[in-house]
Design a protein around this motif. Structure first.
Motif, PDB file in Angstrom:
ATOM      1  N   THR A 104      -1.789  24.710 -25.967  1.00 58.07           N
ATOM      2  CA  THR A 104      -1.301  25.692 -26.946  1.00 58.07           C
ATOM      3  C   THR A 104       0.224  25.580 -27.101  1.00 58.07           C
ATOM      4  OG1 THR A 104      -3.093  27.152 -26.245  1.00 58.07           O
ATOM      5  CG2 THR A 104      -1.341  28.149 -27.554  1.00 58.07           C
ATOM      6  N   SER A 105       0.939  25.530 -25.984  1.00 56.63           N
ATOM      7  CA  SER A 105       2.409  25.445 -26.050  1.00 56.63           C
ATOM      8  C   SER A 105       2.850  24.155 -26.722  1.00 56.63           C
ATOM      9  CB  SER A 105       3.022  25.490 -24.657  1.00 56.63           C
ATOM     10  OG  SER A 105       2.502  26.554 -23.938  1.00 56.63           O
ATOM     11  N   LEU A 106       2.173  23.052 -26.397  1.00 54.31           N
ATOM     12  CA  LEU A 106       2.548  21.766 -27.005  1.00 54.31           C
ATOM     13  C   LEU A 106       2.306  21.796 -28.511  1.00 54.31           C
ATOM     14  CD1 LEU A 106       1.135  19.425 -24.218  1.00 54.31           C
ATOM     15  CD2 LEU A 106       3.542  19.564 -24.927  1.00 54.31           C
ATOM     16  N   THR A 107       1.232  22.469 -28.927  1.00 49.65           N
ATOM     17  CA  THR A 107       0.932  22.518 -30.363  1.00 49.65           C
ATOM     18  C   THR A 107       1.965  23.385 -31.085  1.00 49.65           C
ATOM     19  OG1 THR A 107      -1.392  22.131 -29.871  1.00 49.65           O
ATOM     20  CG2 THR A 107      -0.895  23.036 -32.050  1.00 49.65           C
ATOM     21  N   PHE A 108       2.375  24.472 -30.454  1.00 44.60           N
ATOM     22  CA  PHE A 108       3.460  25.262 -31.056  1.00 44.60           C
ATOM     23  C   PHE A 108       4.736  24.416 -31.162  1.00 44.60           C
ATOM     24  CE2 PHE A 108       1.214  29.387 -30.382  1.00 44.60           C
ATOM     25  CZ  PHE A 108       1.493  29.958 -31.613  1.00 44.60           C
ATOM     26  N   ALA A 109       5.009  23.602 -30.143  1.00 43.18           N
ATOM     27  CA  ALA A 109       6.224  22.766 -30.175  1.00 43.18           C
ATOM     28  C   ALA A 109       6.191  21.823 -31.373  1.00 43.18           C
ATOM     29  CB  ALA A 109       6.336  21.973 -28.877  1.00 43.18           C
ATOM     30  N   ILE A 110       5.027  21.192 -31.582  1.00 40.80           N
ATOM     31  CA  ILE A 110       4.947  20.229 -32.689  1.00 40.80           C
ATOM     32  C   ILE A 110       4.920  20.963 -34.029  1.00 40.80           C
ATOM     33  CG2 ILE A 110       3.522  18.412 -33.751  1.00 40.80           C
ATOM     34  CD1 ILE A 110       4.971  17.489 -31.207  1.00 40.80           C
ATOM     35  N   SER A 111       4.210  22.093 -34.116  1.00 35.59           N
ATOM     36  CA  SER A 111       4.137  22.779 -35.422  1.00 35.59           C
ATOM     37  C   SER A 111       5.529  23.296 -35.820  1.00 35.59           C
ATOM     38  CB  SER A 111       3.101  23.905 -35.407  1.00 35.59           C
ATOM     39  OG  SER A 111       3.568  25.035 -34.717  1.00 35.59           O
ATOM     40  N   ARG A 112       6.272  23.783 -34.845  1.00 36.28           N
ATOM     41  CA  ARG A 112       7.629  24.278 -35.168  1.00 36.28           C
ATOM     42  C   ARG A 112       8.513  23.127 -35.651  1.00 36.28           C
ATOM     43  NH1 ARG A 112      10.790  27.837 -31.202  1.00 36.28           N
ATOM     44  NH2 ARG A 112      11.602  28.676 -33.141  1.00 36.28           N
ATOM     45  N   ALA A 113       8.414  21.991 -34.970  1.00 36.75           N
ATOM     46  CA  ALA A 113       9.260  20.844 -35.344  1.00 36.75           C
ATOM     47  C   ALA A 113       8.839  20.301 -36.713  1.00 36.75           C
ATOM     48  CB  ALA A 113       9.158  19.764 -34.273  1.00 36.75           C
ATOM     49  N   LEU A 114       7.533  20.195 -36.930  1.00 36.95           N
ATOM     50  CA  LEU A 114       7.077  19.718 -38.239  1.00 36.95           C
ATOM     51  C   LEU A 114       7.459  20.704 -39.334  1.00 36.95           C
ATOM     52  CD1 LEU A 114       3.541  18.213 -37.521  1.00 36.95           C
ATOM     53  CD2 LEU A 114       5.379  17.110 -38.796  1.00 36.95           C
ATOM     54  N   GLY A 115       7.422  21.998 -38.973  1.00 30.78           N
ATOM     55  CA  GLY A 115       7.774  23.044 -39.940  1.00 30.78           C
ATOM     56  C   GLY A 115       9.183  22.861 -40.498  1.00 30.78           C
ATOM     57  N   ARG A 116      10.065  22.233 -39.729  1.00 33.84           N
ATOM     58  CA  ARG A 116      11.438  21.997 -40.212  1.00 33.84           C
ATOM     59  C   ARG A 116      11.440  21.063 -41.423  1.00 33.84           C
ATOM     60  NH1 ARG A 116      15.044  21.102 -34.679  1.00 33.84           N
ATOM     61  NH2 ARG A 116      16.109  23.080 -34.957  1.00 33.84           N
ATOM     62  N   GLU A 117      10.365  20.266 -41.558  1.00 31.07           N
ATOM     63  CA  GLU A 117      10.323  19.281 -42.654  1.00 31.07           C
ATOM     64  C   GLU A 117       9.519  19.776 -43.847  1.00 31.07           C
ATOM     65  OE1 GLU A 117       8.651  15.691 -41.085  1.00 31.07           O
ATOM     66  OE2 GLU A 117      10.566  15.082 -40.214  1.00 31.07           O
ATOM     67  N   LEU A 118       8.761  20.887 -43.654  1.00 28.41           N
ATOM     68  CA  LEU A 118       7.842  21.299 -44.719  1.00 28.41           C
ATOM     69  C   LEU A 118       8.516  22.247 -45.708  1.00 28.41           C
ATOM     70  CD1 LEU A 118       4.517  21.781 -42.690  1.00 28.41           C
ATOM     71  CD2 LEU A 118       5.410  19.739 -43.823  1.00 28.41           C
ATOM     72  N   LYS A 119       7.991  22.237 -46.932  1.00 29.46           N
ATOM     73  CA  LYS A 119       8.547  23.068 -48.006  1.00 29.46           C
ATOM     74  C   LYS A 119       7.478  24.046 -48.483  1.00 29.46           C
ATOM     75  CE  LYS A 119       9.009  19.629 -50.891  1.00 29.46           C
ATOM     76  NZ  LYS A 119       8.152  18.736 -50.110  1.00 29.46           N
ATOM     77  N   PRO A 120       7.901  25.148 -49.123  1.00 23.74           N
ATOM     78  CA  PRO A 120       6.913  26.050 -49.710  1.00 23.74           C
ATOM     79  C   PRO A 120       5.990  25.256 -50.634  1.00 23.74           C
ATOM     80  CG  PRO A 120       9.092  27.034 -49.816  1.00 23.74           C
ATOM     81  CD  PRO A 120       9.287  25.626 -49.318  1.00 23.74           C
ATOM     82  N   GLY A 121       4.692  25.540 -50.552  1.00 23.34           N
ATOM     83  CA  GLY A 121       3.728  24.818 -51.397  1.00 23.34           C
ATOM     84  C   GLY A 121       3.072  23.644 -50.682  1.00 23.34           C
ATOM     85  N   ASP A 122       3.719  23.150 -49.615  1.00 25.77           N
ATOM     86  CA  ASP A 122       3.052  22.122 -48.802  1.00 25.77           C
ATOM     87  C   ASP A 122       1.824  22.751 -48.158  1.00 25.77           C
ATOM     88  OD1 ASP A 122       4.904  20.190 -49.383  1.00 25.77           O
ATOM     89  OD2 ASP A 122       6.052  20.429 -47.528  1.00 25.77           O
ATOM     90  N   GLU A 123       0.833  21.899 -47.863  1.00 31.21           N
ATOM     91  CA  GLU A 123      -0.418  22.442 -47.329  1.00 31.21           C
ATOM     92  C   GLU A 123      -0.758  21.844 -45.965  1.00 31.21           C
ATOM     93  OE1 GLU A 123      -2.461  23.392 -51.631  1.00 31.21           O
ATOM     94  OE2 GLU A 123      -3.497  22.048 -50.262  1.00 31.21           O
ATOM     95  N   ILE A 124      -1.467  22.649 -45.170  1.00 26.88           N
ATOM     96  CA  ILE A 124      -2.014  22.181 -43.890  1.00 26.88           C
ATOM     97  C   ILE A 124      -3.507  22.480 -43.919  1.00 26.88           C
ATOM     98  CG2 ILE A 124      -2.013  22.506 -41.382  1.00 26.88           C
ATOM     99  CD1 ILE A 124       0.948  23.114 -41.550  1.00 26.88           C
ATOM    100  N   LEU A 125      -4.299  21.488 -43.536  1.00 23.86           N
ATOM    101  CA  LEU A 125      -5.749  21.626 -43.586  1.00 23.86           C
ATOM    102  C   LEU A 125      -6.286  21.810 -42.166  1.00 23.86           C
ATOM    103  CD1 LEU A 125      -8.129  21.613 -45.483  1.00 23.86           C
ATOM    104  CD2 LEU A 125      -8.071  19.125 -45.515  1.00 23.86           C
ATOM    105  N   LEU A 126      -6.982  22.930 -41.959  1.00 28.52           N
ATOM    106  CA  LEU A 126      -7.572  23.252 -40.653  1.00 28.52           C
ATOM    107  C   LEU A 126      -9.080  23.394 -40.823  1.00 28.52           C
ATOM    108  CD1 LEU A 126      -5.017  26.088 -39.714  1.00 28.52           C
ATOM    109  CD2 LEU A 126      -4.842  23.651 -39.195  1.00 28.52           C
ATOM    110  N   THR A 127      -9.796  23.696 -39.732  1.00 28.17           N
ATOM    111  CA  THR A 127     -11.249  23.841 -39.877  1.00 28.17           C
ATOM    112  C   THR A 127     -11.745  25.148 -39.265  1.00 28.17           C
ATOM    113  OG1 THR A 127     -12.305  23.027 -37.865  1.00 28.17           O
ATOM    114  CG2 THR A 127     -11.304  21.355 -39.296  1.00 28.17           C
TER     115      THR A 127
END
Ligand SMILES: Cc1ncc(COP(=O)(O)O)c(C=O)c1O
Length: 438
Positions: A104-127
């Motif tokens: 869980t902590s590692l996934t938060f680390a990557i999502s936060r870092a990736l979030g720095r590159e994402l813009k409004p309107g970008d999409e993430i696909l989950l299941t």
């Protein structure tokens, strides 16, 4: 389980007696009966080499990293050794292995870092089938205007609707985050196909292999995923999270970290002092699996996997690990067939997930059930009193329990087998369930 060799089918042989002798916890009794640990999806038991390595590190070598004295140098080397053990398991290079407190902590680390590159309107696909640890860290990016989409399931067998995934993926999709296997209903997903669909759309593929890792071999190069996460406490090791990240991503993305922390890959993703004693246990768990694989050498594999050629020699620890998973898969498929046949005979019981014994290769031996008139909590409590340890509730697969309409009624009873479980334990839980249903 008497005797040293258990025939899992006419052709597949697993030395279950040796395996069980490695796990001191399996000798435990509860209310005068041997414990059947059917709680593997929550946490697995650990073999003696893991326990010895953790105690040995704390007794003789406990230190922080980076110091100019023997115990500190030992600790640096020990962490390198653990990285290369994990690299052998995952099929990557040691510097692509990141340690953290948990998945869980590692996934938060990557999502936060990736979030720095994402813009409004970008999409993430989950299941809908995923554990919340592979959902909430991505949903946290909604506050930046990122749009989250969910892939639906086929309700009748709890498999992913790949057509729905293909429909929802688009050039706006930047990340596809998906489990390798469901921790609730056991389905193994077609992750290679999903990674390809993600890459064709220009998105990154993030794979949660926490539930899959104790059951099947992982090859991140073959999969070509960008990230893959797992937790060693789910596959016979200590409480640690492990992330594989492609080197280029680990180098390019900007982690949130303290200034004094090195910028070197992979340590720039590891902040503060890690749990060294837990890391010390990781090679013990990989060596245990490698020995299991080496012991299966020369024995014929089961009907579900190709047989080892006579005279095969182990070129590497990775090869031994592949053999281990071949033996594990074969044994677990037998347990699954036996369980599916028995569950089908219990009146009032509903199994969620793949039921067809011919499809056992598409599932882990993880069974989510409900029995009419009994709450999952009441069932787990009754089984627990008989020394059969299972789990109840949603196990954080809350989108699934909501989607299937069982969340408000206590979720499922989850019965999870791993390779140290026996056919006798399958029969024991079936008998106990029959007793409750009758
Ligand atoms: C499929 C799956 N993903 C993620 C997690 C979270 O793992 P961790 O406890 O290491 O954060 C779990 C834990 O049960 C899980 O089963």
């Amino acid at each position: 389980m008497a005797g040293t060799i258990v025939e899992t089918s006419q052709r597949a042989i697993l030395d279950l007696s040796w395996i069980r002798s490695q796990f001191p916890a399996l000798a435990r009794e509860s209310n005068g009966r041997p414990v059947a640990f059917l709680d593997g999806p929550g946490a697995t038991q650990v073999p003696q080499p893991v326990i010895d390595a953790i105690a040995g590190y704390l007794s003789a070598n406990n230190a922080n990293t980076g110091g100019a004295y023997p115990t500190s140098r030992y600790t640096d080397g020990m962490i390198l050794g653990a990285r290369s053990a994990m690299a052998d398991l995952l099929g990557c290079d040691p510097d692509e292995v990141v340690f953290g407190p948990n998945m869980t902590s590692l996934t938060f680390a990557i999502s936060r870092a990736l979030g720095r590159e994402l813009k409004p309107g970008d999409e993430i696909l989950l299941t809908q089938l995923d554990h919340d640890a592979n959902i909430s860290p991505w949903r946290a990016l909604e506050e930046k205007g990122v749009r989250i989409q969910f892939v639906d399931i086929h309700e009748e067998d709890c498999t992913l609707d790949i057509d729905d995934l293909a429909r929802k993926i688009s050039p706006r999709t930047k990340v596809v985050a998906v489990g390798y296997a469901s921790n609730a209903v056991g389905t193994i997903h077609a992750v290679d196909e999903i990674v390809k669909l993600a890459h064709d759309a220009g998105a990154l593929a993030y794979i949660d292999a926490v539930h899959y890792a104790p059951h099947g071999p992982i090859d991140v190069r073959q999969l070509q995923c960008d990230f893959l996460v797992c937790s060693t406490y789910k596959f016979f090791g200590p409480h640690m999270g492990v992330l594989y990240g492609r080197r280029e991503h680990l180098a390019r993305l900007e982690p949130y970290k303290v200034r004094a922390n090195t910028n070197a890959v992979p340590q720039r993703w590891e902040w503060g002092t890690l749990n060294h004693e837990a890391i010390a246990g990781i090679p013990g768990c990989i060596e245990y699996l490698a020995e299991l694989g080496a012991r299966s050498l020369g024995k014929q594999a089961g009907p579900d996997e190709p047989a080892a050629k006579p005279g095969d020699r182990l070129a590497s620890r990775r090869e031994a690990l592949q053999l281990a998973y071949r033996a594990i898969r074969s044994h677990e498929c037998e347990l699954s067939r036996r369980m599916l046949a028995g569950l089908a005979d219990i009146p009032g019981l509903r199994l969620y997930g793949i039921r067809d014994p011919a499809r056992v290769l598409s599932r882990c031996p993880t069974f989510a059930v409900r029995i009419a008139g009994h709450s999952p909590l009441a069932l787990a409590t009754k089984l627990g009193e008989q020394g059969i340890f299972t789990w109840d509730g949603n196990y954080y697969a809350i989108h699934l329990t909501e989607r299937l309409g069982v969340e408000k009624d206590g979720g499922f009873l989850r019965i999870g087998f791993v390779h140290y479980n026996s056919a006798a334990e399958v029969d024991r839980v079936l008998e106990a369930l029959e007793g409750e249903a009758g």
